[in-house]
Design an enzyme around this catalytic site. Sequence first.
Site, PDB file in Angstrom:
ATOM      1  N   GLY A  28       0.911  -1.203   0.108  1.00  0.00           N
ATOM      2  CA  GLY A  28       0.052  -0.086  -0.023  1.00  0.00           C
ATOM      3  C   GLY A  28       0.767   1.237   0.032  1.00  0.00           C
ATOM      4  O   GLY A  28       1.964   1.209   0.225  1.00  0.00           O
ATOM      5  N   ILE A  30       1.148   3.692   2.143  1.00  0.00           N
ATOM      6  CA  ILE A  30       1.888   3.816   3.303  1.00  0.00           C
ATOM      7  C   ILE A  30       2.982   2.893   3.747  1.00  0.00           C
ATOM      8  O   ILE A  30       4.007   3.133   4.144  1.00  0.00           O
ATOM      9  CB  ILE A  30       0.940   4.352   4.588  1.00  0.00           C
ATOM     10  CG1 ILE A  30       0.134   5.444   4.201  1.00  0.00           C
ATOM     11  CG2 ILE A  30       1.602   4.517   5.830  1.00  0.00           C
ATOM     12  CD1 ILE A  30       0.899   6.697   4.088  1.00  0.00           C
ATOM     13  N   SER A  52      -1.763  -9.002  -1.768  1.00  0.00           N
ATOM     14  CA  SER A  52      -1.642  -8.527  -3.164  1.00  0.00           C
ATOM     15  C   SER A  52      -0.476  -9.080  -3.814  1.00  0.00           C
ATOM     16  O   SER A  52       0.424  -8.686  -3.395  1.00  0.00           O
ATOM     17  CB  SER A  52      -1.873  -7.080  -3.545  1.00  0.00           C
ATOM     18  OG  SER A  52      -1.396  -6.702  -4.769  1.00  0.00           O
ATOM     19  N   LYS A 146     -11.257   9.519   8.957  1.00  0.00           N
ATOM     20  CA  LYS A 146     -12.479   9.050   8.686  1.00  0.00           C
ATOM     21  C   LYS A 146     -13.136   8.166   9.681  1.00  0.00           C
ATOM     22  O   LYS A 146     -14.199   7.992   9.798  1.00  0.00           O
ATOM     23  CB  LYS A 146     -12.478   8.380   7.359  1.00  0.00           C
ATOM     24  CG  LYS A 146     -12.228   9.331   6.124  1.00  0.00           C
ATOM     25  CD  LYS A 146     -12.419   8.421   4.844  1.00  0.00           C
ATOM     26  CE  LYS A 146     -12.294   9.545   3.458  1.00  0.00           C
ATOM     27  NZ  LYS A 146     -10.836   9.996   3.710  1.00  0.00           N
ATOM     28  N   VAL A 192      -7.466  11.306  -4.867  1.00  0.00           N
ATOM     29  CA  VAL A 192      -8.185  12.372  -5.862  1.00  0.00           C
ATOM     30  C   VAL A 192      -7.192  12.713  -6.864  1.00  0.00           C
ATOM     31  O   VAL A 192      -7.619  12.926  -7.829  1.00  0.00           O
ATOM     32  CB  VAL A 192      -8.891  13.470  -5.056  1.00  0.00           C
ATOM     33  CG1 VAL A 192      -7.739  14.530  -4.471  1.00  0.00           C
ATOM     34  CG2 VAL A 192     -10.005  13.898  -5.979  1.00  0.00           C
ATOM     35  N   GLU A 285     -20.293   9.963   2.527  1.00  0.00           N
ATOM     36  CA  GLU A 285     -19.026  10.758   2.300  1.00  0.00           C
ATOM     37  C   GLU A 285     -19.548  12.130   3.164  1.00  0.00           C
ATOM     38  O   GLU A 285     -20.606  12.415   3.001  1.00  0.00           O
ATOM     39  CB  GLU A 285     -19.137  11.166   1.045  1.00  0.00           C
ATOM     40  CG  GLU A 285     -17.763  11.948   0.511  1.00  0.00           C
ATOM     41  CD  GLU A 285     -17.582  12.367  -0.985  1.00  0.00           C
ATOM     42  OE1 GLU A 285     -16.371  12.346  -1.466  1.00  0.00           O
ATOM     43  OE2 GLU A 285     -18.525  12.386  -1.790  1.00  0.00           O
TER      44      GLU A 285
END
Length: 365
Positions: A28, A30, A52, A146, A192, A285
């Site tokens: 990933g 991080i 993965s 989050k 994004v 969201e």
Amino acid sequence: MIYKLAMGALKLWKDTPEAVFGAPLAKGSIGSEICRQVASLGCGHLVLLDNSEFGLFKIDQEIAARWPTLSRREYLYDVRNKALLNEVFARDWPDIVFHAAALKHVPLMEKHPCESVLTNVVGTWNVAEAANVAGVKHMVFISTDKAVDPPNVMGATKRLAEAVVRAQQTGKGDTRFSVVRFGNVLGSAGSVVPTFRAQIERGGPVTLTHPDIERYFMTIPEAVQLVLHATAHSAEQPDGPLGVFVLDMGKPVKIIDLARQLIGLYGKVPGKDIEIEVTGLRPGEKLFEELVDSSEVAEMCGASLMCVTDRIQGARMTERIVHKLEQAGRAGDNAAARALIFETLARVRTVGDDRAAEVVPIKRA
């Protein structure tokens, strides 16, 4: 300063040349950067764990090319499989474990709460339990903004994962447990910025969900440097308060401003050469993210680092609760899993009527 603190973290546990760093999820954004930075600091042995195949192969090949003499071992395992995790810890006996494995796409997790709870909550419990049994000196859990006042499944499961680690902090064993929470990282998987770049290169439109939406941002190397900073700070104060470390990410950025800047960097004019299209908020969201929950108290405890503790101690995550969540997840009943996630969250996260009174805001004027 951060580099010295990171070196301090290494020296603190590197009692012998066989000192080990483990880094699930290795591929990933991080996890892979943690691998790079601890490799560059000269760890004795590096363990990479991921589910993965391509991702693990890629970071393993990079580490081999850049640090050819570094002792390392890779495992194509899943944090959901407790037996395999115990096998890794028994074989390699890591000194420090960085746990960055997570499912983190908010709208997708709204559709797949069973998957979210199995990876984010049960997987974290498995790693923490394995670390405790193996006598790991320090386990660091990577969390997210989050997890603060979460209205969505992804954030709720990450908050429960924080509670899992904090339960281990007060449990039996000599392992030191830390939680590090921060916001978005530029260029990470699902970020994004790559999405905007691809849309610009296709000629637009650039899409965002709301004109007022904003997020905290940090580069991947900066985030990992501060994770190492928090790790060193926690290890140097073994009798300090048990809670969550929050990285100071500065001011939040409006996503629409970020889109305009990226369009400009391509030599285009927003609204003329490349249109910006507002699509509406996605399921789960939020318009704004915070780094400190309304049920917490926060104070600065180091350079660019905040220490966060609960105002009122909620229910403690136990093996029985985690097993109940795992049963719901493996049953495949998304509605039941979602209900149990938020029912558990309400018990873990206690909020009073004056809930914002003692919270130190991280936003600056």
